[in-house]
Design an enzyme around this catalytic site. Structure first.
Site, PDB file in Angstrom:
ATOM      1  N   GLY A  62     -12.588  -8.498  34.207  1.00 36.15           N
ATOM      2  CA  GLY A  62     -13.296  -8.555  35.493  1.00 36.15           C
ATOM      3  C   GLY A  62     -13.908 -10.086  35.941  1.00 36.15           C
ATOM      4  O   GLY A  62     -14.720 -10.164  36.944  1.00 36.15           O
ATOM      5  N   LYS A 116      -3.399   2.259  24.876  1.00 36.18           N
ATOM      6  CA  LYS A 116      -4.091   1.069  24.912  1.00 36.18           C
ATOM      7  C   LYS A 116      -5.421   0.895  23.903  1.00 36.18           C
ATOM      8  O   LYS A 116      -6.114   1.383  24.219  1.00 36.18           O
ATOM      9  CB  LYS A 116      -4.307   0.385  26.213  1.00 36.18           C
ATOM     10  CG  LYS A 116      -5.089  -0.929  26.329  1.00 36.18           C
ATOM     11  CD  LYS A 116      -5.473  -1.298  27.711  1.00 36.18           C
ATOM     12  CE  LYS A 116      -6.207  -2.437  27.700  1.00 36.18           C
ATOM     13  NZ  LYS A 116      -7.001  -2.855  29.089  1.00 36.18           N
ATOM     14  N   ALA A 157      -6.071  -8.663  31.987  1.00 38.10           N
ATOM     15  CA  ALA A 157      -7.501  -8.930  32.065  1.00 38.10           C
ATOM     16  C   ALA A 157      -7.797 -10.454  32.675  1.00 38.10           C
ATOM     17  O   ALA A 157      -7.122 -11.406  32.059  1.00 38.10           O
ATOM     18  CB  ALA A 157      -8.343  -8.906  31.082  1.00 38.10           C
ATOM     19  N   GLY A 158      -8.676 -10.555  33.553  1.00 41.34           N
ATOM     20  CA  GLY A 158      -8.967 -11.872  33.743  1.00 41.34           C
ATOM     21  C   GLY A 158      -8.264 -12.478  34.845  1.00 41.34           C
ATOM     22  O   GLY A 158      -8.498 -13.473  35.759  1.00 41.34           O
ATOM     23  N   ASN A 193      -7.047  -4.685  36.844  1.00 39.50           N
ATOM     24  CA  ASN A 193      -8.011  -3.711  37.516  1.00 39.50           C
ATOM     25  C   ASN A 193      -8.896  -4.387  38.708  1.00 39.50           C
ATOM     26  O   ASN A 193      -8.631  -4.300  39.877  1.00 39.50           O
ATOM     27  CB  ASN A 193      -8.876  -3.075  36.365  1.00 39.50           C
ATOM     28  CG  ASN A 193      -9.365  -1.834  36.983  1.00 39.50           C
ATOM     29  OD1 ASN A 193      -9.687  -0.744  36.347  1.00 39.50           O
ATOM     30  ND2 ASN A 193      -9.904  -1.646  38.199  1.00 39.50           N
ATOM     31  N   THR A 194      -9.733  -5.426  38.240  1.00 40.88           N
ATOM     32  CA  THR A 194     -10.716  -5.658  39.120  1.00 40.88           C
ATOM     33  C   THR A 194     -10.031  -6.623  40.363  1.00 40.88           C
ATOM     34  O   THR A 194     -10.581  -6.510  41.168  1.00 40.88           O
ATOM     35  CB  THR A 194     -11.713  -6.672  38.395  1.00 40.88           C
ATOM     36  OG1 THR A 194     -11.978  -5.784  37.372  1.00 40.88           O
ATOM     37  CG2 THR A 194     -12.831  -6.729  39.322  1.00 40.88           C
TER      38      THR A 194
END
Lengths: 265, 75
Positions: free
Chosen positions: A169, A108, A195-196, A217-218
């Site tokens: 995040g 990635k 993401a997001g 992830n977050t």
């Protein structure tokens, strides 16, 4: 009808760089309380791919916990990232080491710019992509939700494009559905929203739009109960994917009764 | 006669940190002396990747810059 039901989608796979996966949820391995919780979340998410970072070993404590002992590479496909790299040269150096550490070439690429927004630097990302392609890497590319750049990445040889829903995040969900839709429509390689995303409905929306997978992830690691959220995300991704395949009903501005209008007493 | 090969002290910069070693024969010996499992790390010597299979055949020199990395959690 042939009498078969169509409620399972195990055969609904997706393929990137010649590797085929059933799970459409890729999860990160950062920010967890510890690697044991991380491994439990990966299991609950039903993930087959996890992103990982490459860093210096801690020489003062070589016995510290190691990711490979918990989130095992024989169970999960490691997707090494270039987080923390700001130039093509740094990304290439990092991924050469990752290839040596893990022995694979599926990676990635993320080249960030502004440390506050964590937005990708697309000019440098495209340059880094070309360098990595020249070295034989199979590159999944984190990018802005710009359809023009997404196409340039694909033309340069990206094996997947991964537009952000919102800054890393931030948990805001898909900010520009129009652009994500355009990228999905034009791409001939897998599109992953990366993401997001903040909660299960965000993941479902991304999948209902027809993207091939989501990466987060977050949204999981920062949930009050990360393992439960990992399970929620698993179901949201399956639900969103099945809804996309099923084809939603048309929107109407007026009501349409569900019960027959004839035979009323 | 004084055996320089056995007794030579060499200074290596490992992950940005200077360390002195004596009697290190090769990279494999260094990885072991640091208590690391060679299967779980990747090594760069003076900006060149050293394949894991070549650790035993890679001699070290005074002043070498070594990077030893591994996978950690990341998004």
């Amino acid at each position: 009808m042939d009498g078969t039901t169509h409620t399972e989608t195990q055969d609904d796979t997706w393929t990137v760089a010649g590797r085929t996966f059933t799970s459409r949820l890729i999860i990160g391995t950062g920010k967890y309380k510890d690697y044991a919780q991380n491994a439990a979340a990966a299991e609950a998410a039903g993930a087959e791919i996890v992103t990982v970072a490459l860093r210096r070993v801690n020489l003062s404590d070589p016995s510290q916990q190691m990711l490979v002992d918990y989130v095992k590479p024989d169970r999960f496909t490691y997707l090494p990232n270039t987080a923390g790299c700001f130039t093509g040269e740094e990304a290439v150096r990092t991924l050469r080491l990752a290839r040596e550490a893990g022995g694979w070439d599926l990676v990635k690429l993320e080249v960030l710019s502004d440390p506050k927004l964590l937005y990708p630097d697309m000019e440098e990302t495209l340059r880094a992509l070309k360098m990595l392609i020249a070295e034989g890497f199979q590159v999944m590319v984190y990018c802005t939700d710009d359809p023009v750049y997404a196409r340039k990445l694909e033309e340069a040889g990206a094996c997947a494009v991964m537009p952000l829903a919102a800054p890393i995040g931030s948990g805001m969900g898909i900010l520009n559905k129009v652009n994500i839709g355009l990228i999905i429509e034009q791409a001939k390689v897998p599109v992953l929203v990366d993401a997001g995303l903040g909660t299960a409905s965000d993941a479902a929306i991304a999948m209902e739009m027809g993207c091939d997978a989501v990466l987060m992830n977050t949204a999981i690691s920062d949930a009050r109960d990360p393992i439960l959220m990992a399970s929620a995300m698993k179901h949201a991704v399956i639900g969103g994917r099945q809804a996309f395949l099923a084809g939603r009903m048309p929107r109407r501005i007026y009501g349409d009764p569900s019960s027959p209008q004839s035979g009323l007493i | 006669m004084y055996d320089v090969l056995d007794e030579a002290v060499m200074t290596l910069t490992i992950n940005g940190e200077e360390r002195s070693f004596s009697g290190l024969s090769d990279l494999a010996a260094l990885v072991l002396s640091l208590g690391l499992d060679p299967r779980k790390v990747a090594v760069e010597r003076n900006l060149e990747i050293v394949p894991r299979s070549a650790y035993g055949a890679t001699a070290l020199s005074d002043g070498d810059r070594i990077e030893i990395v591994h996978f950690i959690g990341g998004g």
